[in-house]
Write an enzyme that holds these catalytic residues in place. Structure first.
Site, short mmCIF file in Angstrom:
data_model
loop_
_atom_site.label_atom_id
_atom_site.label_comp_id
_atom_site.label_asym_id
_atom_site.label_seq_id
_atom_site.Cartn_x
_atom_site.Cartn_y
_atom_site.Cartn_z
N ASP B 93 52.35 7.14 41.78
CA ASP B 93 52.98 6.27 40.80
C ASP B 93 54.40 6.79 40.55
O ASP B 93 54.81 7.79 41.13
CB ASP B 93 52.15 6.20 39.52
CG ASP B 93 52.05 7.54 38.83
OD1 ASP B 93 52.72 8.50 39.27
OD2 ASP B 93 51.29 7.65 37.85
N ASP B 281 43.22 1.50 41.25
CA ASP B 281 43.03 2.91 40.90
C ASP B 281 42.59 2.95 39.46
O ASP B 281 42.92 2.06 38.67
CB ASP B 281 44.33 3.71 41.04
CG ASP B 281 45.25 3.50 39.84
OD1 ASP B 281 45.23 4.32 38.92
OD2 ASP B 281 45.95 2.47 39.81
N CYS B 319 20.70 4.59 44.75
CA CYS B 319 22.01 5.10 45.13
C CYS B 319 21.87 6.14 46.24
O CYS B 319 20.95 6.95 46.24
CB CYS B 319 22.69 5.72 43.90
SG CYS B 319 24.28 6.47 44.26
N CYS B 321 24.13 8.53 46.95
CA CYS B 321 25.04 9.68 46.79
C CYS B 321 24.27 11.00 46.78
O CYS B 321 23.07 11.03 46.58
CB CYS B 321 25.86 9.53 45.51
SG CYS B 321 25.04 10.09 44.01
N CYS B 324 22.30 11.56 43.44
CA CYS B 324 21.07 10.79 43.28
C CYS B 324 19.99 11.17 44.30
O CYS B 324 18.81 11.03 44.03
CB CYS B 324 21.37 9.29 43.35
SG CYS B 324 22.21 8.68 41.86
N HIS B 350 28.74 11.22 41.86
CA HIS B 350 28.00 9.95 41.72
C HIS B 350 28.94 8.79 41.38
O HIS B 350 28.89 7.73 42.01
CB HIS B 350 26.91 10.04 40.66
CG HIS B 350 26.36 8.68 40.34
ND1 HIS B 350 25.44 8.05 41.15
CD2 HIS B 350 26.68 7.78 39.37
CE1 HIS B 350 25.19 6.84 40.68
NE2 HIS B 350 25.93 6.65 39.59
#
Lengths: 388, 388
Positions: B93, B281, B319, B321, B324, B350
């Protein structure tokens, strides 16, 4: 020795031993360093990181897990291995050290230690039997007996009386475990989540060699799977620690692993391997990492130091860890000064890699019969004072 | 468009687009969500974790990196990619948003924004040209122009005046970058670490659609590589945010990626993709993770809640991930209540997985021509209020 637990020595070099410790959750190469996962996690890293580092065994703290989340929950989860998703071996301490260092101890009598939780002030009684039960529920591969820890500056306890009490507690601990191993003697209130759990006795006696000998004789007689040297690295000079370790290790059974509790700096590990120790644990690599101290073969490196502000070289150019292979001192200093959690993670990955790699190099040197050369070379280049 | 930067749309479904953004550091699949690595690190995880999560692009903050460690050091390290060991694309940015939100702003004039560092109170002047120079030294793949941010509750600035100033600043930013792209026009004091850097203009105008249209017309005329929608998700009602986004996106060039800055909750991403946005974002998944809020397809889950104390199921059973697949709600609650840093790491893994996976599912749905169905199904099951 017991179902699922055995130790065999593969090679010797002087008093140093390279061995293999078999546990219900796999084989561990010794000498071994166990990262400390106090509450069921090694601070600032994940279990995946630990596996990647090649950690073969971790230590978890009974005192902390008993108070929160409670050994009952851990048992309902199927034991600590499942609860924390760590498939390799775990050793749990007995909680004794934390009661004497963290909790407000209300009363120590032969029955046990009455203490107030450091979390909420609640009153608890930890007896030798209860310490066995809690660890049975946690289901570690190695459980430690409850002992009375006395530091060199202790004013409340006589070292001999504490040592003798530790022996009485060890006997009760062993009896409790043996009852558990007999299906008929089991307490239905205790869920045994790892039937192959081994139990280690702990040698006390402070810095008095005669007391240590007395403790060894009485404790070894009880026939534990193996033995630990407790009550050291609590403030005594390092040469005293080496002397007591050497004296005690030499008196312990040769065919059992010897575990030096709570030690130490990298040079301590080497000096104690040279005196016949096989197992170590210490919060130093993880705690110092969070404080911005990176340990290298040359000594500690305080990453916040202004001299690293523009230093684009890795913490240790010869280190193979993720941190050293990807990041500069300048970057790590920036993250540390910025208070980024990732700094703690990267520093922890480095320090644990350094400790575990040092153990690999120790084992290799013993295998080559060149441990004494390795030891001299390490001591020549390593300094406890920041050098870089 | 420019050396190393291009965008092509692969598929359309209503106003939603699935595309490919080519940058000097590789190709990014859009719609894309960029995790926020404010100071050159995504909080509580490592770059290795980010790669493992499949993050294709990250955002870093110019304001923070300019103040510490300084864009000069980053340039000497070879640019931000090398400094932070991240090989994939980076967007920076301009620092404008942070000046208006974090710093004590002393003075905003046409020249630029004079502000005091939130770190040490030192006085700095950020001009549009300086923001271009700093980002040239950082070497991000996409640089943003300096803009004047005005929230809906702003009392200091008139939205139209701020929008017009942003246009004047955008023009100076573009001129500065074009000078840099001409070897003859370069400032020797600025090290360009990524010659293929693209520059995005930012549309302002608050919640006034006419101002937005005016901003689009003036900004697009300058011929940036692409355009962002700024000044939203700053406190306005969500339906206003959707309306302004939809209005503005529709007026932006169809053949360029559209980036909605600083948004949002998972349902926001889907609603804004439905309005033609390609890039996002937000600090929400990482910040909420550190606060113990796990985001799932059903809504947020406050892990400290007592009802999870004995809950041995994963945060989201469906999930994929790391968290999880390995850990229970009871374990994550225990780590969070214990203040373990590893809790922040596991929760962040996660939440970012959930965001990145949501983007994958969005792209897939657009590819199948079933985005509208996906959107309805998501909105039907997702709730912003904790449900579990």
């Amino acid at each position: 020795m017991t179902n699922g637990f055995s130790f065999r020595i593969l090679q010797r070099d002087g008093l140093a031993r390279r061995g293999e410790l078999t546990t219900p959750h796999g084989i561990v190469q010794t000498p071994v360093f166990m990262p400390v996962g106090t509450r069921g996690a090694v601070k600032a890293i994940t279990q995946r990181d630990l596996e990647d580092l090649g950690a073969e065994m971790v230590l978890a703290n009974t005192y902390h897990l008993y108070l929160r989340p409670g050994d009952g929950l851990v048992a309902r989860a199927g034991g600590l291995h499942r609860f924390m998703a760590w498939k390799r071996p775990i050793l749990t301490d007995s909680g004794g050290y934390q009661i004497f260092s963290l909790a407000a101890t209300a009363r120590i009598e032969d029955e046990g230690a009455e203490f107030r939780s450091h979390l909420d002030g609640s009153l608890h009684l930890l007896t030798p039997e209860r310490a066995v039960d809690i660890q049975a529920q946690l289901g570690s591969d190695i459980a430690m007996v409850l002992d009375e820890c006395v530091g060199p500056e202790s004013r409340t306890s006589d070292p001999r009386q504490a040592m003798l009490r530790s022996i009485r507690w060890a006997r009760r601990s062993r009896t409790r475990l043996q009852q558990m191993r007999d299906p008929a003697g089991r307490d239905a209130a205790v869920t045994i989540t790892n039937p192959g759990q081994a139990q280690f006795g702990i040698i006390q006696g402070g810095t008095d060699l005669a007391l240590r000998t007395e403790s060894v004789q009485a404790t070894v007689e009880m026939g534990f799977e193996a033995y630990a040297i407790g009550g050291l690295s609590v403030g005594e000079p390092v040469d005293v620690m080496y002397a007591v370790t050497g004296h005690t290790a030499a008196e312990l059974p040769d065919d059992r692993p010897r575990y030096l509790m709570g030690t130490g700096m990298p040079d301590d590990l080497i000096e104690c391997v040279a005196r016949g120790v096989d197992m170590f644990d210490c919060v130093l690599p993880t705690r110092n990492a969070r404080n911005g101290q990176l340990l290298t073969r040359f000594g500690p490196l305080a990453i916040k130091n202004a001299r690293f502000a523009e230093d684009l070289s890795p913490p240790d150019p010869d280190c193979g860890c993720y941190t050293c292979r990807h990041f500069s001192r300048a970057y790590l200093r920036h993250l540390f000064l910025s208070g980024e959690m990732t700094a703690a993670t990267l520093n922890t990955l480095h320090n644990l890699y350094f400790y575990l790699d040092t153990m690999r190099r120790i084992r290799e040197a013993i295998g080559f019969g060149s441990f004494e050369k390795f030891r001299q070379e390490f001591q020549r280049t390593f300094s406890r004072r920041p050098q870089l």
